[in-house]
Each structure stands twice: as structure tokens, then as C-alpha cells.
Design a protein around this motif. Structure first.
Motif, PDB file in Angstrom:
ATOM      1  N   ALA A 216       0.629  -0.952  -0.289  1.00  0.00           N
ATOM      2  CA  ALA A 216      -0.204  -0.439  -0.106  1.00  0.00           C
ATOM      3  C   ALA A 216       1.112   0.545  -0.030  1.00  0.00           C
ATOM      4  O   ALA A 216       0.067   2.018   0.839  1.00  0.00           O
ATOM      5  N   PHE A 217       2.181   1.031  -0.196  1.00  0.00           N
ATOM      6  CA  PHE A 217       2.798   2.066  -0.081  1.00  0.00           C
ATOM      7  C   PHE A 217       2.642   3.228  -1.274  1.00  0.00           C
ATOM      8  O   PHE A 217       2.132   2.479  -2.366  1.00  0.00           O
ATOM      9  N   GLY A 218       2.888   4.788  -0.855  1.00  0.00           N
ATOM     10  CA  GLY A 218       1.585   5.699  -1.390  1.00  0.00           C
ATOM     11  C   GLY A 218       0.746   5.767  -2.044  1.00  0.00           C
ATOM     12  O   GLY A 218       0.587   6.857  -3.284  1.00  0.00           O
ATOM     13  N   LEU A 219      -0.134   5.069  -1.536  1.00  0.00           N
ATOM     14  CA  LEU A 219      -1.600   5.010  -1.533  1.00  0.00           C
ATOM     15  C   LEU A 219      -1.524   6.205  -0.585  1.00  0.00           C
ATOM     16  O   LEU A 219      -1.488   6.406   0.732  1.00  0.00           O
ATOM     17  N   THR A 220      -3.377   6.884  -0.933  1.00  0.00           N
ATOM     18  CA  THR A 220      -4.025   7.666  -0.305  1.00  0.00           C
ATOM     19  C   THR A 220      -4.695   6.659   0.726  1.00  0.00           C
ATOM     20  O   THR A 220      -4.776   5.706   0.411  1.00  0.00           O
ATOM     21  N   PRO A 221      -5.105   6.911   2.241  1.00  0.00           N
ATOM     22  CA  PRO A 221      -6.152   6.267   2.468  1.00  0.00           C
ATOM     23  C   PRO A 221      -7.129   5.814   2.347  1.00  0.00           C
ATOM     24  O   PRO A 221      -7.564   4.334   2.295  1.00  0.00           O
ATOM     25  N   ALA A 222      -8.300   6.539   1.306  1.00  0.00           N
ATOM     26  CA  ALA A 222      -9.360   6.153   0.833  1.00  0.00           C
ATOM     27  C   ALA A 222      -8.875   4.913  -0.786  1.00  0.00           C
ATOM     28  O   ALA A 222      -9.155   3.876  -0.202  1.00  0.00           O
ATOM     29  N   GLN A 223      -7.039   5.355  -1.172  1.00  0.00           N
ATOM     30  CA  GLN A 223      -7.471   4.072  -1.572  1.00  0.00           C
ATOM     31  C   GLN A 223      -6.598   2.595  -0.930  1.00  0.00           C
ATOM     32  O   GLN A 223      -7.034   1.717  -1.626  1.00  0.00           O
ATOM     33  N   ARG A 224      -6.238   2.773  -0.083  1.00  0.00           N
ATOM     34  CA  ARG A 224      -5.281   1.744   0.855  1.00  0.00           C
ATOM     35  C   ARG A 224      -6.902   1.126   1.339  1.00  0.00           C
ATOM     36  O   ARG A 224      -7.093  -0.193   1.313  1.00  0.00           O
ATOM     37  N   ASP A 225      -7.772   2.046   2.191  1.00  0.00           N
ATOM     38  CA  ASP A 225      -9.351   1.205   2.425  1.00  0.00           C
ATOM     39  C   ASP A 225      -9.990   0.607   1.154  1.00  0.00           C
ATOM     40  O   ASP A 225     -10.588  -0.525   1.295  1.00  0.00           O
ATOM     41  N   SER A 226      -9.676   1.035  -0.489  1.00  0.00           N
ATOM     42  CA  SER A 226     -10.594   0.136  -1.466  1.00  0.00           C
ATOM     43  C   SER A 226      -9.497  -0.711  -1.527  1.00  0.00           C
ATOM     44  O   SER A 226     -10.777  -2.012  -2.015  1.00  0.00           O
ATOM     45  N   LEU A 227      -8.703  -1.030  -1.159  1.00  0.00           N
ATOM     46  CA  LEU A 227      -7.871  -2.245  -1.190  1.00  0.00           C
ATOM     47  C   LEU A 227      -8.069  -3.553  -0.264  1.00  0.00           C
ATOM     48  O   LEU A 227      -7.966  -5.026  -0.813  1.00  0.00           O
ATOM     49  N   ALA A 228      -8.638  -3.126   0.894  1.00  0.00           N
ATOM     50  CA  ALA A 228      -9.518  -4.671   2.107  1.00  0.00           C
ATOM     51  C   ALA A 228     -10.044  -5.487   1.299  1.00  0.00           C
ATOM     52  O   ALA A 228     -10.930  -5.680   1.048  1.00  0.00           O
ATOM     53  N   PRO A 229      -9.147  -6.314   1.868  1.00  0.00           N
ATOM     54  CA  PRO A 229      -8.568  -6.625   2.802  1.00  0.00           C
ATOM     55  C   PRO A 229      -6.942  -7.227   1.876  1.00  0.00           C
ATOM     56  O   PRO A 229      -6.750  -6.920   0.004  1.00  0.00           O
ATOM     57  N   LEU A 230      -5.915  -6.666   2.018  1.00  0.00           N
ATOM     58  CA  LEU A 230      -4.673  -6.356   1.222  1.00  0.00           C
ATOM     59  C   LEU A 230      -3.806  -7.639   0.934  1.00  0.00           C
ATOM     60  O   LEU A 230      -2.684  -7.124   0.311  1.00  0.00           O
ATOM     61  N   GLY A 231      -4.150  -8.981   0.528  1.00  0.00           N
ATOM     62  CA  GLY A 231      -3.524  -9.287  -0.243  1.00  0.00           C
ATOM     63  C   GLY A 231      -3.306  -9.932   1.030  1.00  0.00           C
ATOM     64  O   GLY A 231      -1.585 -10.851   0.165  1.00  0.00           O
ATOM     65  N   THR A 232      -2.572  -9.881   1.978  1.00  0.00           N
ATOM     66  CA  THR A 232      -2.125 -10.423   3.492  1.00  0.00           C
ATOM     67  C   THR A 232      -2.274 -11.858   3.414  1.00  0.00           C
ATOM     68  O   THR A 232      -3.123 -12.787   3.046  1.00  0.00           O
ATOM     69  N   GLY A 233      -0.686 -12.699   4.088  1.00  0.00           N
ATOM     70  CA  GLY A 233      -1.521 -14.109   4.646  1.00  0.00           C
ATOM     71  C   GLY A 233       0.106 -14.844   5.105  1.00  0.00           C
ATOM     72  O   GLY A 233       1.125 -13.837   4.410  1.00  0.00           O
ATOM     73  N   ILE A 234      -0.334 -15.355   5.882  1.00  0.00           N
ATOM     74  CA  ILE A 234       0.978 -16.201   7.035  1.00  0.00           C
ATOM     75  C   ILE A 234       1.357 -17.437   5.896  1.00  0.00           C
ATOM     76  O   ILE A 234       0.262 -17.919   5.718  1.00  0.00           O
ATOM     77  N   TYR A 235       2.485 -17.646   5.505  1.00  0.00           N
ATOM     78  CA  TYR A 235       2.550 -19.217   5.028  1.00  0.00           C
ATOM     79  C   TYR A 235       3.657 -20.007   6.042  1.00  0.00           C
ATOM     80  O   TYR A 235       4.518 -18.842   6.328  1.00  0.00           O
ATOM     81  N   ARG A 236       3.450 -21.049   5.515  1.00  0.00           N
ATOM     82  CA  ARG A 236       4.286 -21.992   7.180  1.00  0.00           C
ATOM     83  C   ARG A 236       4.844 -22.757   5.972  1.00  0.00           C
ATOM     84  O   ARG A 236       4.179 -23.899   5.078  1.00  0.00           O
ATOM     85  N   SER A 237       6.081 -23.438   5.903  1.00  0.00           N
ATOM     86  CA  SER A 237       6.770 -24.447   5.561  1.00  0.00           C
ATOM     87  C   SER A 237       7.505 -25.242   6.799  1.00  0.00           C
ATOM     88  O   SER A 237       8.130 -24.598   7.567  1.00  0.00           O
ATOM     89  N   THR A 238       7.484 -26.564   6.582  1.00  0.00           N
ATOM     90  CA  THR A 238       8.176 -27.238   6.600  1.00  0.00           C
ATOM     91  C   THR A 238       9.198 -28.346   6.499  1.00  0.00           C
ATOM     92  O   THR A 238       9.552 -29.480   7.045  1.00  0.00           O
ATOM     93  N   ASP A 239       9.300 -28.066   5.807  1.00  0.00           N
ATOM     94  CA  ASP A 239      11.284 -28.378   4.548  1.00  0.00           C
ATOM     95  C   ASP A 239      11.656 -27.719   4.077  1.00  0.00           C
ATOM     96  O   ASP A 239      11.597 -27.531   3.159  1.00  0.00           O
ATOM     97  N   GLU A 240      12.190 -26.838   4.779  1.00  0.00           N
ATOM     98  CA  GLU A 240      12.589 -25.773   4.519  1.00  0.00           C
ATOM     99  C   GLU A 240      12.477 -24.601   3.008  1.00  0.00           C
ATOM    100  O   GLU A 240      13.800 -24.742   2.076  1.00  0.00           O
ATOM    101  N   GLY A 241      10.878 -24.492   2.831  1.00  0.00           N
ATOM    102  CA  GLY A 241      10.795 -23.613   1.767  1.00  0.00           C
ATOM    103  C   GLY A 241      11.001 -24.279   0.321  1.00  0.00           C
ATOM    104  O   GLY A 241       9.987 -23.952  -0.194  1.00  0.00           O
ATOM    105  N   ALA A 242      10.606 -25.654   0.338  1.00  0.00           N
ATOM    106  CA  ALA A 242      10.582 -26.270  -0.746  1.00  0.00           C
ATOM    107  C   ALA A 242       8.129 -26.705  -1.314  1.00  0.00           C
ATOM    108  O   ALA A 242       8.473 -26.268  -2.239  1.00  0.00           O
ATOM    109  N   THR A 243       8.061 -26.484   0.022  1.00  0.00           N
ATOM    110  CA  THR A 243       6.340 -26.580   0.109  1.00  0.00           C
ATOM    111  C   THR A 243       6.072 -25.199   1.080  1.00  0.00           C
ATOM    112  O   THR A 243       6.518 -25.343   1.575  1.00  0.00           O
ATOM    113  N   TRP A 244       4.750 -24.763   1.200  1.00  0.00           N
ATOM    114  CA  TRP A 244       4.582 -23.995   1.677  1.00  0.00           C
ATOM    115  C   TRP A 244       2.807 -23.972   1.444  1.00  0.00           C
ATOM    116  O   TRP A 244       1.838 -24.559   0.798  1.00  0.00           O
ATOM    117  N   MET A 245       2.537 -23.610   3.026  1.00  0.00           N
ATOM    118  CA  MET A 245       1.099 -23.712   3.605  1.00  0.00           C
ATOM    119  C   MET A 245       0.506 -22.553   4.389  1.00  0.00           C
ATOM    120  O   MET A 245       1.247 -22.136   5.253  1.00  0.00           O
TER     121      MET A 245
END
Length: 300
Positions: A216-245
Motif C-alpha cells: 500500500a506504499f504511496g497510496l492515499t487512505p481512501a485508496q488503501r481502504d479500497s484494497l481491503a483486504p490487502l492480499g496479506t497472509g502468513i504461510y508456513r513451510s516445514t521442509d525448508e521452503g520447498a513447499t508452503w501452506m
């Protein structure tokens, strides 16, 4: 320094009760004192990496100052990246099992600098010379993780172009098992969502977390609000990054402008801390998970 992760949850957040802080007796840290050790090229240092077993040797990367090295605990700093002609640095990592091997990810992702990088570099002679390993289209690299046992296994987290930079298919996490000769694009969500941060458990290197975030860098507050949710997410790997969940991330801000993440070593990757800057009514602060990133509590 603290490395923290990106996360996002679609569910509404009900502010939980803060966890009680543990009391520490002042005499336990009375002998510790901070002093500035420079260098005085810039007030902003984004990445620092040391040599295991050597408390005097460190490398650091600056948004517009390149890579610097000290071998005397900070008394003298020497620029070691000038010959590369890339000033903007996003990540630096020493290979724990082979300290003469150093990886550098270019392109400062903090917003302090607007200078993009041109991929990853590697030194096998402790910073004297550098080899370009590609990944030029990543633009801004947020994290580098080197396997503590094998200097040829490396993970790279790429934020990609900033907001307004358009689609960039080079975003995501890359993995090499041959020291950077070849790369595999192991985690990719879409052309607008990059890696805000990435971290691994030092004692359990197979457990890795990546925080994906739509910038959301460089966006106005109104522009940021329009992006909700911002495509965020936590991913976890248990094989050193070969695959992700993907992790549910319940309790984290549904919309966040920035994330950093850290794993509590010795917890088999179960305890994780995330620093999140929420947008609108989403609470900013330090969040904690005790179940590997599935659920979170706001601690402060």
C-alpha cells in the motif's frame, strides 16, 4: 535485530486482553549499556548479519549506502560493495557453516529509498569480490535465509515493485540448493502480492514462515481502504521452503500496511511474533501465536 512477518485475516478483530508482561529484575541487565558503533554514512540500517562464534565480525546493508563490514566489533567499518555499483540493500546473510560465504539481496523495501535493486549477489571470500546470481526482476528483496548446515541452500523473499509499479510476476519466495546457480519460484500468490518478511527457527531450520502482503506504499487512505483486504497472509513451510501452506492467521489485522515476523527459537516453530501496522480500525502492535500462526493475540 528483530525480523517480523506479514499476515492477514479476513475475520473481524475483537481486541483481546493484552498478555501480562514478565517482570525482570533490574540487576539482571544493570551491566548492559548501549553505545553507537556507526558507521555514520546513514541513519538507516536495514539488515545486519554476524559470523557465528566471532563477536567482532559483522556485515550490514543500507538503503543507499551499500554493504559495510567490521572485523573489530564496530571500531572501524569498511565499504565492501562499492565495486558492484548497487547502493540499495534489502538483506544480508552470512552462511553459518561457511562464514566466508555472504549473500546480499538488493533493493531496499522500507520506503526510505526509492532505488530498486537488481537481484542477489554472493561472495565466497568474505566480501572481497562478488558474483551476481540473477533474480533481477525481484526489484526489492526483504529477506535472505541461509541453511545453517549447507551454504548452498538459500531462500530469498521478494517484495517486488512498489504500489503503482503494476503487475510483477517475480514477487514471492525463491529457493536454491546449488548456491544460486539455479532458482525455483517456490511461493507465489499473484503479480501484486510480495513477501514482506520471512523467518526461520535457528534450531529447526526446516520451519520457515513467510509474510505475503499487497503493498500500500504511496497510496492515499481512501485508496488503501479500497484494497481491503490487502492480499496479506502468513504461510508456513516445514521442509525448508520447498513447499508452503497458508495459515489462518485468525486475530491478525485484516488490513495491514506493514508486517515483520520472528520465531521463538526452541519451540519447534510453534511460538511466533508478528509486528503489524493496521489500517483504519485494525489494531497496530505486537501479536503472538502459540500454535504456529493459526491464531494470534495482541500483546501490546
Amino acid at each position: 535485530g528483530l525480523t517480523l512477518c506479514a499476515a492477514g485475516a479476513a475475520a473481524a478483530i475483537h481486541a483481546p486482553a493484552p498478555l501480562a508482561a514478565q517482570a525482570i529484575a533490574p540487576q539482571a541487565y544493570a551491566g548492559m549499556h548501549w553505545r553507537s558503533i556507526g558507521p555514520y554514512r546513514s541513519g538507516n540500517v536495514y539488515s545486519v548479519s554476524g559470523v557465528p562464534g566471532d563477536p567482532t565480525t559483522y556485515y550490514l546493508g543500507m538503503p543507499e549506502g551499500g554493504v559495510w563490514k567490521t572485523t573489530d566489533g564496530g571500531t572501524v567499518w569498511t565499504p565492501v560493495f562499492d565495486s558492484v555499483h548497487v547502493a540499495s540493500i534489502g538483506a544480508v546473510a552470512v552462511a553459518p557453516s561457511r562464514p566466508n560465504t555472504v549473500y546480499v539481496g538488493t533493493g531496499d523495501p522500507t520506503g526510505w529509498s526509492f532505488t530498486p535493486g537488481n537481484g542477489v549477489y554472493k561472495s565466497t571470500d568474505a566480501g572481497k569480490t562478488w558474483l551476481h546470481l540473477g533474480l533481477e526482476r525481484t526489484r526489492y528483496i526483504t529477506a535472505l535465509i541461509v541453511d545453517p548446515r549447507d551454504p548452498n541452500i538459500v531462500l530469498v523473499g521478494a517484495l517486488g515493485a512498489r504500489a503503482g509499479g503494476g503487475a510483477n510476476a517475480a514477487r514471492g519466495v525463491y529457493r536454491t540448493t546449488d548456491g544460486g546457480r539455479t532458482w525455483t519460484h517456490v511461493l507465489y500468490k499473484d503479480a501484486f502480492t510480495g513477501v514482506a518478511d520471512m523467518t526461520a527457527d535457528a534450531l529447526e531450520p526446516g520451519v520457515v514462515y513467510a509474510a505475503l502482503q499487497r503493498s500500500a506504499f504511496g497510496l492515499t487512505p481512501a485508496q488503501r481502504d479500497s484494497l481491503a483486504p490487502l492480499g496479506t497472509g502468513i504461510y508456513r513451510s516445514t521442509d525448508e521452503g520447498a513447499t508452503w501452506m497458508p495459515m489462518p492467521g485468525t486475530g491478525l489485522p485484516a488490513r495491514a500496511q506493514s508486517f515483520e515476523i520472528a520465531v521463538a527459537t526452541g519451540t519447534q516453530g510453534r511460538r511466533v511474533y508478528a509486528e503489524a501496522q493496521g489500517l483504519g480500525r485494525d489494531a497496530s502492535g505486537l501479536y503472538r501465536s502459540d500454535d504456529g500462526g493459526r491464531t494470534w493475540q495482541l500483546t501490546t
